[in-house]
Design a protein around this motif. Structure first.
Motif, PDB file in Angstrom:
ATOM      1  N   ALA A   2       0.827  -1.198   0.000  1.00 19.91           N
ATOM      2  CA  ALA A   2       0.000   0.000   0.000  1.00 19.91           C
ATOM      3  C   ALA A   2       0.865   1.254   0.000  1.00 19.91           C
ATOM      4  O   ALA A   2       1.944   1.279   0.572  1.00 19.91           O
ATOM      5  CB  ALA A   2      -0.915  -0.007   1.221  1.00 19.91           C
ATOM      6  N   HIS A   4       1.864   4.998   1.093  1.00 16.39           N
ATOM      7  CA  HIS A   4       1.750   5.716   2.350  1.00 16.39           C
ATOM      8  C   HIS A   4       1.943   7.210   2.093  1.00 16.39           C
ATOM      9  O   HIS A   4       2.418   7.616   1.041  1.00 16.39           O
ATOM     10  CB  HIS A   4       2.779   5.216   3.375  1.00 16.39           C
ATOM     11  CG  HIS A   4       4.175   5.590   3.040  1.00 16.39           C
ATOM     12  ND1 HIS A   4       4.974   4.799   2.245  1.00 16.39           N
ATOM     13  CD2 HIS A   4       4.919   6.678   3.351  1.00 16.39           C
ATOM     14  CE1 HIS A   4       6.143   5.384   2.091  1.00 16.39           C
ATOM     15  NE2 HIS A   4       6.154   6.526   2.743  1.00 16.39           N
ATOM     16  N   LEU A  87     -12.569   1.648   9.395  1.00 15.43           N
ATOM     17  CA  LEU A  87     -11.327   1.372   8.684  1.00 15.43           C
ATOM     18  C   LEU A  87     -11.071  -0.115   8.495  1.00 15.43           C
ATOM     19  O   LEU A  87     -11.381  -0.919   9.362  1.00 15.43           O
ATOM     20  CB  LEU A  87     -10.144   1.968   9.447  1.00 15.43           C
ATOM     21  CG  LEU A  87     -10.220   3.455   9.751  1.00 15.43           C
ATOM     22  CD1 LEU A  87      -9.029   3.878  10.593  1.00 15.43           C
ATOM     23  CD2 LEU A  87     -10.306   4.275   8.482  1.00 15.43           C
ATOM     24  N   ARG A  88     -10.465  -0.448   7.362  1.00 13.09           N
ATOM     25  CA  ARG A  88     -10.034  -1.818   7.092  1.00 13.09           C
ATOM     26  C   ARG A  88      -8.612  -2.000   7.637  1.00 13.09           C
ATOM     27  O   ARG A  88      -8.271  -3.048   8.178  1.00 13.09           O
ATOM     28  CB  ARG A  88     -10.066  -2.081   5.587  1.00 13.09           C
ATOM     29  CG  ARG A  88      -9.723  -3.492   5.204  1.00 13.09           C
ATOM     30  CD  ARG A  88      -9.890  -3.745   3.713  1.00 13.09           C
ATOM     31  NE  ARG A  88     -11.296  -3.702   3.352  1.00 13.09           N
ATOM     32  CZ  ARG A  88     -11.846  -2.857   2.473  1.00 13.09           C
ATOM     33  NH1 ARG A  88     -11.092  -1.984   1.830  1.00 13.09           N
ATOM     34  NH2 ARG A  88     -13.123  -2.881   2.201  1.00 13.09           N
ATOM     35  N   SER A  89      -7.776  -0.968   7.491  1.00 12.10           N
ATOM     36  CA  SER A  89      -6.424  -1.008   8.042  1.00 12.10           C
ATOM     37  C   SER A  89      -5.953   0.416   8.315  1.00 12.10           C
ATOM     38  O   SER A  89      -6.446   1.372   7.725  1.00 12.10           O
ATOM     39  CB  SER A  89      -5.456  -1.726   7.102  1.00 12.10           C
ATOM     40  OG  SER A  89      -5.271  -0.979   5.925  1.00 12.10           O
ATOM     41  N   THR A 111      -0.672   5.117   6.548  1.00  9.68           N
ATOM     42  CA  THR A 111      -1.377   4.408   5.490  1.00  9.68           C
ATOM     43  C   THR A 111      -2.736   4.011   6.048  1.00  9.68           C
ATOM     44  O   THR A 111      -2.814   3.383   7.097  1.00  9.68           O
ATOM     45  CB  THR A 111      -0.615   3.138   5.056  1.00  9.68           C
ATOM     46  OG1 THR A 111       0.702   3.493   4.679  1.00  9.68           O
ATOM     47  CG2 THR A 111      -1.316   2.453   3.903  1.00  9.68           C
ATOM     48  N   ASP A 113      -6.715   2.453   5.046  1.00 13.58           N
ATOM     49  CA  ASP A 113      -7.622   1.823   4.090  1.00 13.58           C
ATOM     50  C   ASP A 113      -9.001   1.806   4.729  1.00 13.58           C
ATOM     51  O   ASP A 113      -9.189   1.216   5.796  1.00 13.58           O
ATOM     52  CB  ASP A 113      -7.160   0.402   3.750  1.00 13.58           C
ATOM     53  CG  ASP A 113      -7.938  -0.191   2.582  1.00 13.58           C
ATOM     54  OD1 ASP A 113      -8.661   0.565   1.877  1.00 13.58           O
ATOM     55  OD2 ASP A 113      -7.840  -1.405   2.370  1.00 13.58           O
ATOM     56  N   LYS A 115     -13.226   1.164   4.849  1.00 16.12           N
ATOM     57  CA  LYS A 115     -14.134   0.088   4.444  1.00 16.12           C
ATOM     58  C   LYS A 115     -15.018   0.498   3.275  1.00 16.12           C
ATOM     59  O   LYS A 115     -15.455  -0.342   2.513  1.00 16.12           O
ATOM     60  CB  LYS A 115     -14.994  -0.351   5.636  1.00 16.12           C
ATOM     61  CG  LYS A 115     -14.185  -1.092   6.695  1.00 16.12           C
ATOM     62  CD  LYS A 115     -15.055  -1.537   7.860  1.00 16.12           C
ATOM     63  CE  LYS A 115     -14.226  -2.292   8.887  1.00 16.12           C
ATOM     64  NZ  LYS A 115     -14.998  -2.661  10.073  1.00 16.12           N
ATOM     65  N   GLY A 120      -7.981   6.484  -4.607  1.00 20.85           N
ATOM     66  CA  GLY A 120      -6.666   6.595  -3.989  1.00 20.85           C
ATOM     67  C   GLY A 120      -6.218   8.034  -3.795  1.00 20.85           C
ATOM     68  O   GLY A 120      -5.654   8.392  -2.770  1.00 20.85           O
ATOM     69  N   LYS A 123      -8.031   9.469  -0.870  1.00 25.09           N
ATOM     70  CA  LYS A 123      -7.514   8.857   0.359  1.00 25.09           C
ATOM     71  C   LYS A 123      -6.174   9.480   0.752  1.00 25.09           C
ATOM     72  O   LYS A 123      -5.938   9.796   1.911  1.00 25.09           O
ATOM     73  CB  LYS A 123      -7.381   7.340   0.171  1.00 25.09           C
ATOM     74  CG  LYS A 123      -7.051   6.615   1.444  1.00 25.09           C
ATOM     75  CD  LYS A 123      -7.232   5.115   1.357  1.00 25.09           C
ATOM     76  CE  LYS A 123      -6.711   4.502   0.104  1.00 25.09           C
ATOM     77  NZ  LYS A 123      -6.642   3.049   0.167  1.00 25.09           N
ATOM     78  N   ARG A 124      -5.265   9.672  -0.219  1.00 28.04           N
ATOM     79  CA  ARG A 124      -3.959  10.291   0.072  1.00 28.04           C
ATOM     80  C   ARG A 124      -4.139  11.717   0.585  1.00 28.04           C
ATOM     81  O   ARG A 124      -3.440  12.148   1.491  1.00 28.04           O
ATOM     82  CB  ARG A 124      -3.076  10.338  -1.184  1.00 28.04           C
ATOM     83  CG  ARG A 124      -2.639   8.999  -1.748  1.00 28.04           C
ATOM     84  CD  ARG A 124      -1.592   8.271  -0.933  1.00 28.04           C
ATOM     85  NE  ARG A 124      -2.094   7.283  -0.005  1.00 28.04           N
ATOM     86  CZ  ARG A 124      -2.721   6.156  -0.307  1.00 28.04           C
ATOM     87  NH1 ARG A 124      -2.989   5.833  -1.540  1.00 28.04           N
ATOM     88  NH2 ARG A 124      -3.108   5.327   0.637  1.00 28.04           N
ATOM     89  N   GLU A 127      -5.229  11.502   4.147  1.00 24.27           N
ATOM     90  CA  GLU A 127      -4.071  11.146   4.977  1.00 24.27           C
ATOM     91  C   GLU A 127      -3.190  12.372   5.222  1.00 24.27           C
ATOM     92  O   GLU A 127      -2.738  12.613   6.343  1.00 24.27           O
ATOM     93  CB  GLU A 127      -3.239  10.047   4.310  1.00 24.27           C
ATOM     94  CG  GLU A 127      -3.903   8.688   4.321  1.00 24.27           C
ATOM     95  CD  GLU A 127      -3.163   7.651   3.496  1.00 24.27           C
ATOM     96  OE1 GLU A 127      -3.584   6.485   3.534  1.00 24.27           O
ATOM     97  OE2 GLU A 127      -2.166   7.986   2.816  1.00 24.27           O
TER      98      GLU A 127
END
Length: 155
Positions: A2, A4, A87-89, A111, A113, A115, A120, A123-124, A127
């Motif tokens: 993944a 980061h 969250l998944r991770s 990082t 992930d 649900k 992407g 998501k970045r 983050e």
């Protein structure tokens, strides 16, 4: 593997002082905007948090998550997700390096992930916002001279 997101900031304090604030989970609601509750569930033989439950509220995103922490010496802490509603991770770390007379460079790596499906790029960006807010809050908290309540992380 993944992707980061990471960012760094220089804080005008010794690494031990910075890590003291990072390790003081009970005070997270005082300086992080998103953490509303923090409860240490388990500690190691040195009194450092091994598992922490965090109740997060970032506006539209609310979550109750448990993270497992790994302490590497006095200058690095990393965490992984144990459980979460949203969250998944989640994998993150703080790495501290001396940066001249009485200063510390702090690098935050993250990082995430979720649900729910998310591009992407979005998501970045999320983050990056999380990291930048956390680093700014950490800098403000450490440089304000607020003493941590957590265990000493000196070797």
């Amino acid at each position: 593997m993944a992707e980061h997101t990471s960012s760094s900031i220089t804080i005008e304090a010794a690494p031990a002082d910075v890590m003291g604030v990072i390790a003081d989970f009970a005070r997270y609601p005082d300086w992080t905007g998103e953490v509303k509750e923090a409860e240490v569930l388990r500690t190691d033989e040195q009194g450092r948090a091994e598992q922490v439950r965090l109740v997060m509220d970032a506006g539209a995103i609310k979550d109750d998550q448990t993270l497992a922490y790994t302490w590497t010496g006095a200058d690095e802490v990393s965490w992984t997700l144990v459980k979460s509603q949203m969250l998944r991770s989640l994998d993150g770390s703080y790495l501290l390096r001396p940066a001249g007379a009485g200063a510390t460079e702090v690098t935050y790596r993250l990082t995430v992930d979720v649900k729910i499906p998310m591009l992407g790029m979005i998501k970045r960006k999320a983050e990056k916002v999380i990291i930048d807010r956390a680093l700014a809050g950490l800098k403000k908290r450490v440089e304000s001279g607020a003493a941590p309540d957590g265990p000493s992380l000196e070797k």
